[in-house]
Enzyme design. Structure first.
Site, PDB file in Angstrom:
ATOM      1  N   GLY A 172      51.512  -0.107   0.413  1.00 36.44           N
ATOM      2  CA  GLY A 172      50.617  -1.175   0.853  1.00 36.44           C
ATOM      3  C   GLY A 172      49.178  -0.911   0.450  1.00 36.44           C
ATOM      4  CB  SER A 173      46.048  -1.865   2.198  1.00 33.52           C
ATOM      5  OG  SER A 173      46.431  -3.200   2.440  1.00 33.52           O
ATOM      6  CB  VAL A 174      47.310   3.604   0.885  1.00 38.54           C
ATOM      7  CG1 VAL A 174      46.857   4.935   0.322  1.00 38.54           C
ATOM      8  CG2 VAL A 174      47.399   3.686   2.402  1.00 38.54           C
TER       9      VAL A 174
END
Length: 586
Positions: A192-194
């Site tokens: 995801g956003s990592v």
């Protein structure tokens, strides 16, 4: 059953292995002429080697276990079985009638046949902290599993490698196979956003993005090919720092599309994704990147920019962030510090190895400053902020794919937070991942607090003082803190008089020493052990001393140990909590 085993007419047969002490005593009695009128001849009890793990569950999935045949079957026991087990040699010799060796043509020094000793980079104190906090998260949020990695970004040393559920290698037969898996290296998941961090790093390095640039985020809705991309919260114009702080998918995908499929793929490869890290453990997953044998569609590039359609491991994330923390160098993770033979000679020594430059140093430093906005007010991970330190990090709240439909689920998530601290001179990179938590799903709310607690306790343990901390006790102002009285009793100003913190008389060293001596001489009650004296020790040494004695250290402050409760020399049950108060040296 015994008759069947004896019927094969061989000179030797095992009747049973791994017997208890009671069984061994009873079997010896069967062949004892003093106890039996007709003792059984030829019945003997043979000793076998057995591996014991004094730390019990501590780092169980990392260590693995040894089977009754003496072979390592998992973890480091399997990876380094040949070095640990030693070897056997056939030696010709002559024995007398009683079996005593009177002549040998080969090696008689048993040390030459012994296995090697392996020293790890794992820090027992930090590993304990990591497992304790991960277990608390397991009970609080009820995920399917969880993993936590702590890395020294300057050397690549793995300081902690924890996963839950875990198991006790001493009783591996009683554990589930799934509990023995080291999730930090074997479990692949969509981050995801990592991944926005690495997409932005690549764009800054390639020059397709400027640090001061603003990007229109389409008020939260954007069409790419036949897919509609949403932001959790709608935004119009955001800076690059704002895209990280607010975790805008649309801002990240525009940056990814600007970098292009080849640039994004190359960036992820430079940070080590899509390939094994080289960790000396079996079962490490390489993760998955979309293949480059065909062009990516725009929607694939867009998804990859905010962490969908690819998979990574917790160790890969930790090493990727370590590259940002140390100025752009992707290091090989180091788990084995050295290997020594039975005589103490070094056979192998682990060294820091740079795999490649992921991004230029100026890009890494710029990105580190941007990432501090994530843990500051208005960011997605204020729960990860560590008091007294600046934290750089990124949250991840990734939808999991429903295997029944092949689509992203609205109810199942991976929650993660990866960051490093302190930003000015990073000492720790910590990656926390929670697989499908039942209670909540947002990475900043679930994984962020785990990061904060592990980071705060580990920095104290390592003796890293908060920014702006002073060693002068008379400047300390902490209303209602019970440690103030202790600090006052321990502190003196330059003139040798007591610090003015509410205590009128200086401590009496002679009386204190007498009390400790009396406590040490007192007899111990049943089922207790004596609390060791760790006064004056640094946090790392004090925690090790208390842990080795069987106690659970609880840390407060940083510097040198000024007070411990229960006091040194007193009796306490093993497993009891010992409260340690540390203060900077005056």
């Amino acid at each position: 059953d015994v008759a069947r085993k004896l019927s094969n007419h061989s000179r030797f047969v095992w009747l049973k292995r791994r017997i208890s002490n009671e069984e061994a005593t009873a079997i010896r009695d069967l062949g004892d002429p003093k106890r039996q009128t007709k003792p059984i001849r030829g019945l003997t009890v043979e000793g076998e080697g057995h591996r014991f793990y004094p730390g019990r569950e501590l780092a169980g999935p990392v260590l693995g276990f040894v089977a009754p045949d003496g072979l390592g079957k998992d973890g480091l026991e399997l990876a380094m079985d040949e070095q640990l087990r030693g070897h056997a040699e056939d030696i010709r010799g002559l024995r007398d009638r009683s079996g005593r060796l009177i002549f040998s043509e080969g090696v008689t020094d048993e040390q030459a046949l012994q296995g090697h000793d392996v020293m790890l980079t794992i820090d027992e104190g930090i590993q304990h902290l990591a497992e304790r906090e991960l277990e608390a998260a397991q009970k609080t949020y009820e995920p399917r599993g969880a993993a936590l990695v702590v890395v020294d970004p300057n050397t690549g040393e793995i300081l902690a490698l924890a996963s839950t559920p875990g198991y006790n290698p001493n009783d591996y037969g009683e554990s589930e196979v799934d509990s023995r898996r080291d999730r930090a290296i074997s479990d692949r998941f969509e981050p995801g956003s990592v991944m926005k961090v690495f997409a932005i790093a690549g764009a800054l390095a390639a020059g397709t993005l400027k640090p001061t640039e603003s990007i229109f985020c389409e008020r939260g809705v954007y069409q790419v090919d036949n897919a509609t991309i949403h932001d959790t919260h709608p935004h119009e114009w955001l800076t690059v720092t704002g895209i990280l702080a607010k975790s805008s998918n649309i801002g990240a995908l525009k940056i990814g599309l600007g970098l292009g499929e080849n640039g994004l793929y190359s960036t992820y490869k430079r940070f080590g994704f899509g390939e094994a890290t080289g960790l000396s453990l079996p079962g490490e997953a390489a993760g998955v990147l979309r293949p480059r044998n065909r062009p990516w569609f725009d929607v694939e590039t867009a998804n990859a920019a905010f962490g969908q359609g690819i998979s990574v491991t917790a160790v890969q994330l930790a090493m990727g962030f370590a590259a940002i923390a140390n100025g752009g160098r992707l290091l090989e993770p180091l788990l084995v510090r050295k290997v020594t033979d039975s005589r103490g000679r070094v056979v192998r020594e682990g060294t820091t190895r740079v795999r490649r430059e992921a991004v230029p140093p100026n890009v890494a430093h710029t990105l580190a400053e941007m990432l501090t906005a994530v843990t500051e007010p208005g960011g997605t991970a204020v729960e990860a902020a560590v008091p007294g330190f600046r934290v750089a990090g990124k949250t991840g709240t990734a939808q999991k794919v429903d295997p029944a439909t092949g689509r992203y689920s609205a109810d199942h998530f991976n929650a993660s937070f990866v960051g490093f601290v302190p930003v000015e001179r990073p000492r720790l990179v910590i990656a926390v991942t929670l697989d499908d938590p039942s209670i909540g799903h947002v990475g900043g709310d679930l994984a962020g607090p785990v990061f904060r607690r592990v980071a705060q306790a580990s920095l104290r343990y390592l003796g890293v003082a908060p920014v702006g901390a002073t060693a002068k006790l008379d400047r300390v102002k902490r209303a209602g803190d019970v440690a103030d009285a202790t600090m006052a009793s321990m502190g003196k100003n330059a003139a040798g008089t007591p610090a003015q913190l509410g205590v009128s008389d200086p401590p009496d060293p002679t009386a204190d020493a007498a009390l400790k001596a009396a406590a040490m001489a007192a007899p111990l009650p049943p089922n207790t052990v004596r609390v060791p004296d760790a006064t004056g020790m640094a946090a790392r040494d004090a925690v090790r001393a208390l842990s080795n004695a069987g106690f659970v250290p609880q840390i407060e402050g940083s510097g040198r140990l000024s007070k411990q409760t229960p006091t040194a020399g007193s009796a306490a049950a093993k497993g009891a909590v010992v409260h340690l108060v540390f203060e900077p040296a005056s």
